[in-house]
Scaffold this active site. Structure first.
Site: not given
Ligand code: URA
Length: 224
Positions: A94
């Site tokens: 993310d």
């Molecule tokens: N889980 C998440 O919530 N975000 C990420 O970037 C990776 C795994």
């Protein structure tokens, strides 16, 4: 194809410029050396196809090729985005998540590692809004946790509590926002998330915002 055209095509595939620009660079003597020690403007060439690198991703950068806002590709030389075969992230983090992000131009490796059948372990360090209650590790390990909007339970995941509001979670899947959604399902909220491990690889001392090529042992370990 003559040697100059072959070399120009090879350099264009590494993203240094168009074939025409590379033919001119060769003519102008900017490409020197031979065999494994080719240079352009005196600098060693980037690795050929089959390259794997890791980035310590800062917050605020997205993994897509085309999103608006700042892209992870801005953190490396511009020519990397002009390579053919194309360089892609191995999975995604993310925008708000930091840490270990891998890139490769090896499509076979990429698909193997991001396949739903790949059971490679990824470890995330989470900082939480509320204290852990003690039931989370069993819930995450149970193989019965169903995330909101889904019907297939998450595969068992390993939670290690490292503080009142910090924990490390190891997953073998990569569902959308999975770590954040797992903690949400447990009644908590992830305030900060960092990936510290991808299979056999760790970030080590790589500073935030910096990238490096995997060394041969690391590449071999990832490919196994
Ligand atoms: N889980 C998440 O919530 N975000 C990420 O970037 C990776 C795994």
């Amino acid at each position: 194809m003559n040697d100059t055209r072959k070399l120009a095509k090879f350099l264009a595939g590494l993203g240094y410029g168009s074939r025409k620009e590379m033919a001119i660079a060769i003519r102008d003597g900017r490409v020197t050396g031979e065999g494994d020690d080719l240079r352009i403007d005196g600098e060693p060439l980037d690795p050929p196809a089959g390259m794997i690198l890791m980035l310590n991703k800062p917050a605020g950068f997205t993994c897509s090729h085309a999103d608006q806002g700042r892209l992870v590709y801005e953190l490396m030389p511009g020519r990397f985005q002009k390579r053919d075969p194309k360089l892609s992230t191995i999975g995604r983090l993310d925008a708000d998540t930091t840490g270990l992000l891998l890139f490769t131009d090896d499509g076979t490796l990429l698909h193997r590692l991001i396949s739903p059948r790949s059971s490679i372990e990824k470890t995330y360090e989470a900082r939480l809004a509320r204290p852990l209650e003690g039931h989370e590790a069993a819930l995450f390990a149970s193989g019965t946790l169903v995330l909101r909007g889904e019907d297939k339970p998450c595969l068992p995941a390993r939670l290690e509590v490292t503080g009142e509001r910090t924990a490390s979670l190891t997953l073998t899947e990569g569902r959308y926002h999975q770590v954040r959604r797992m903690f949400a399902a447990a009644g908590n909220h992830v305030e900060a998330l960092h990936r510290s491990r991808f299979g056999p690889l760790r970030l080590g001392a790589l500073p935030e915002g910096q990238w490096r090529l995997l060394d041969p042992a690391e590449s071999l370990a990832l490919r196994r």
